[in-house]
Design a protein around this motif. Structure first.
Motif, short mmCIF file in Angstrom:
data_model
loop_
_atom_site.label_atom_id
_atom_site.label_comp_id
_atom_site.label_asym_id
_atom_site.label_seq_id
_atom_site.Cartn_x
_atom_site.Cartn_y
_atom_site.Cartn_z
N TRP A 246 0.87 -1.18 0.00
CA TRP A 246 0.00 0.00 0.00
C TRP A 246 0.90 1.23 0.00
CZ3 TRP A 246 -5.37 -1.18 0.59
CH2 TRP A 246 -5.63 -2.52 0.94
N GLY A 247 0.72 2.12 -0.97
CA GLY A 247 1.62 3.25 -1.11
C GLY A 247 0.92 4.58 -1.24
N CYS A 248 1.47 5.60 -0.58
CA CYS A 248 0.93 6.96 -0.64
C CYS A 248 1.48 7.67 -1.87
CB CYS A 248 1.32 7.74 0.61
SG CYS A 248 0.80 6.99 2.16
N ALA A 249 0.61 8.06 -2.78
CA ALA A 249 0.99 8.78 -3.99
C ALA A 249 0.03 9.94 -4.18
CB ALA A 249 0.97 7.86 -5.20
N GLY A 250 0.40 11.09 -3.66
CA GLY A 250 -0.51 12.24 -3.71
C GLY A 250 -1.76 11.97 -2.90
N LYS A 251 -2.91 12.15 -3.51
CA LYS A 251 -4.19 11.92 -2.83
C LYS A 251 -4.70 10.48 -3.00
CE LYS A 251 -5.80 16.73 -3.16
NZ LYS A 251 -4.54 17.29 -3.68
N LYS A 252 -3.82 9.60 -3.46
CA LYS A 252 -4.21 8.20 -3.68
C LYS A 252 -3.43 7.28 -2.75
CE LYS A 252 -5.14 8.85 -8.64
NZ LYS A 252 -4.77 8.40 -10.00
N PHE A 272 -8.38 10.02 -1.50
CA PHE A 272 -8.43 10.90 -0.33
C PHE A 272 -8.56 12.34 -0.81
CE2 PHE A 272 -6.74 7.06 1.38
CZ PHE A 272 -7.09 7.04 2.72
N LEU A 273 -8.90 13.22 0.12
CA LEU A 273 -9.07 14.64 -0.21
C LEU A 273 -7.78 15.43 -0.01
CD1 LEU A 273 -12.56 15.30 1.42
CD2 LEU A 273 -12.04 14.83 -0.98
N GLU A 274 -6.78 14.84 0.64
CA GLU A 274 -5.53 15.53 0.92
C GLU A 274 -4.36 14.62 0.55
OE1 GLU A 274 -5.45 16.94 4.97
OE2 GLU A 274 -7.63 17.23 4.98
N ASP A 275 -3.21 15.22 0.29
CA ASP A 275 -2.01 14.44 -0.01
C ASP A 275 -1.60 13.62 1.21
OD1 ASP A 275 -1.91 15.47 -2.54
OD2 ASP A 275 -0.36 16.96 -2.09
N LEU A 276 -1.32 12.36 0.99
CA LEU A 276 -0.96 11.46 2.08
C LEU A 276 0.55 11.48 2.31
CD1 LEU A 276 -3.20 8.37 1.20
CD2 LEU A 276 -3.67 10.20 2.86
N ILE A 277 0.95 11.34 3.57
CA ILE A 277 2.37 11.30 3.91
C ILE A 277 2.73 10.04 4.70
CG2 ILE A 277 2.62 13.80 3.90
CD1 ILE A 277 2.52 13.67 6.99
N MET A 278 1.73 9.25 5.15
CA MET A 278 2.03 8.11 5.98
C MET A 278 0.93 7.06 5.86
SD MET A 278 1.40 6.37 9.09
CE MET A 278 0.25 7.45 9.88
N VAL A 279 1.34 5.79 5.83
CA VAL A 279 0.39 4.68 5.93
C VAL A 279 1.01 3.64 6.86
CG1 VAL A 279 1.30 3.56 3.84
CG2 VAL A 279 -0.97 2.95 4.68
N ALA A 280 0.19 3.11 7.77
CA ALA A 280 0.70 2.15 8.76
C ALA A 280 -0.35 1.08 9.02
CB ALA A 280 1.06 2.87 10.05
N PRO A 281 0.05 -0.20 9.01
CA PRO A 281 -0.92 -1.27 9.21
C PRO A 281 -1.11 -1.62 10.68
CG PRO A 281 1.21 -2.21 8.63
CD PRO A 281 1.38 -0.71 8.64
N VAL A 282 -2.30 -2.08 11.00
CA VAL A 282 -2.59 -2.74 12.26
C VAL A 282 -3.29 -4.06 11.92
CG1 VAL A 282 -2.68 -0.67 13.70
CG2 VAL A 282 -4.72 -1.40 12.47
N THR A 283 -3.67 -4.81 12.91
CA THR A 283 -4.19 -6.16 12.66
C THR A 283 -5.45 -6.15 11.79
OG1 THR A 283 -3.34 -6.85 14.81
CG2 THR A 283 -4.95 -8.29 13.76
N THR A 284 -6.29 -5.17 11.97
CA THR A 284 -7.60 -5.18 11.29
C THR A 284 -7.78 -4.09 10.26
OG1 THR A 284 -8.52 -3.86 13.11
CG2 THR A 284 -8.71 -6.25 13.27
N GLY A 285 -6.71 -3.39 9.90
CA GLY A 285 -6.87 -2.32 8.91
C GLY A 285 -5.61 -1.50 8.74
N LEU A 286 -5.80 -0.27 8.25
CA LEU A 286 -4.69 0.63 7.97
C LEU A 286 -5.00 2.03 8.51
CD1 LEU A 286 -4.20 -0.22 4.18
CD2 LEU A 286 -2.61 -0.87 6.00
#
Length: 309
Positions: A246-252, A272-286
């Motif tokens: 899963w990768g942050c690329a602008g608003k996607k 998404f409505l804003e540019d993403l800078i971080m994604v992190a997983p947990v057991t049941t989602g992101l």
């Protein structure tokens, strides 16, 4: 101005960080509570111990994005280094503007990305190769003599690298009537595979090519497994979770095919409505974050996730 005089104390408490000093300098145990302690630690017994500080081991001006898995990596001045002990060895050039690198170690490989550069470090031979296979051009064709039945055909090329197949390039459609004909490939890239539909069909199958001319499909009728696949976008941040990257690329928030970490499709992303800078997983989602907001994507399948801000 009064002359200073010594104060006898039996030890030290930890540093006081209150805006005002306590009423008395010494407590009932005759320990001092200083406002500042420079380069020292206070033990539970009230003894001051000098901090060890840090020692420079390697000179790498501008070093950033230090990461450690099976190997230790760092970026400095547009170069990717492997760090072993007190030695940094350059292993590849990181092109584009200087930016934070994200890493993920999967299946004896280290996937790496900035918004401007992507690569995979193969740990077996410490070689950096592309993340994903480049897309080829659309076929340029002409009609020649041959044995293909009349009708409309769609053709595409794919490229391969190090045993990996990439996605198809642009599609080319050709139609001929009357007698059987052949389709000559005028721009077949070196090492490329050609894919062709049945006459008037839609699904691409591996073509049999002899002397640059498509003579039909291979007898096994092998379908194209990587239709519409493309290399990843430049990611600001990415992670591996639930069998995908899963990768942050602008608003996607783009995601790969399941367990195909080099196959991304244009339509496969969470908007998404804003540019993403971080994604992190947990057991049941992101969790996904911009500079001002954080969202939770509840679920492990892209089409079933529920987004909560």
């Amino acid at each position: 101005m009064k002359a200073s005089k010594p104060i006898t104390a039996l030890g030290f408490n930890g540093m006081n960080n209150l805006p005002e000093m306590p009423g008395k300098l010494l407590d009932d145990e005759r320990r001092i509570t200083p406002s500042f302690i420079l380069n020292a630690e206070v033990t539970d017994g009230g003894v001051l111990i000098q901090r060890q500080g840090h020692a420079k081991k390697i000179t790498l001006p501008g070093a950033h994005s230090l990461w450690s898995g099976s190997v230790m990596l760092v970026v400095a001045a547009g170069v990717l280094y492997r760090v072993e002990g007190v030695t940094a060895t350059a292993i590849d050039t990181v092109t584009g503007p200087d930016a934070r690198m994200t890493y993920a170690e999967i299946d004896n490989k280290v996937f790496m990305s900035t918004p401007y550069w992507q690569g995979i470090l193969y740990l077996d031979d410490m070689t950096v190769r592309s993340w994903g296979v480049a897309l080829p051009p659309a076929p340029e064709v002409s009609i020649v003599s041959g044995d293909m039945p009349p009708g409309t055909y769609i053709l595409a090329y794919t490229l391969a690298a190090y045993g990996r197949i990439g996605g198809n390039g642009g599609l080319t459609q050709v139609t001929f009537d009357g007698a059987p004909q052949g389709i000559k490939l005028n721009n077949l890239p070196s090492g490329a595979q050609t894919w062709v539909t049945h006459p008037n069909g839609k699904e691409l199958f591996l073509a049999n090519v002899v002397g640059g001319v498509v003579t039909g499909q291979v007898p096994q009728a092998i379908p194209l497994p990587s239709f519409t696949v493309a290399p990843p976008l430049g990611f600001t941040d990415f992670c591996q979770a639930f069998g995908r990257i899963w990768g942050c690329a602008g608003k996607k928030l783009s995601y790969s095919d399941p367990f195909q970490y080099e196959w991304f499709r244009v339509k496969n992303y969470v908007p998404f409505l804003e540019d993403l800078i971080m994604v992190a997983p947990v057991t049941t989602g992101l969790y996904a974050s911009s500079f001002t907001s954080t969202w939770y994507l509840d679920g492990t399948e892209p089409g079933k996730m529920v987004m909560k801000r």
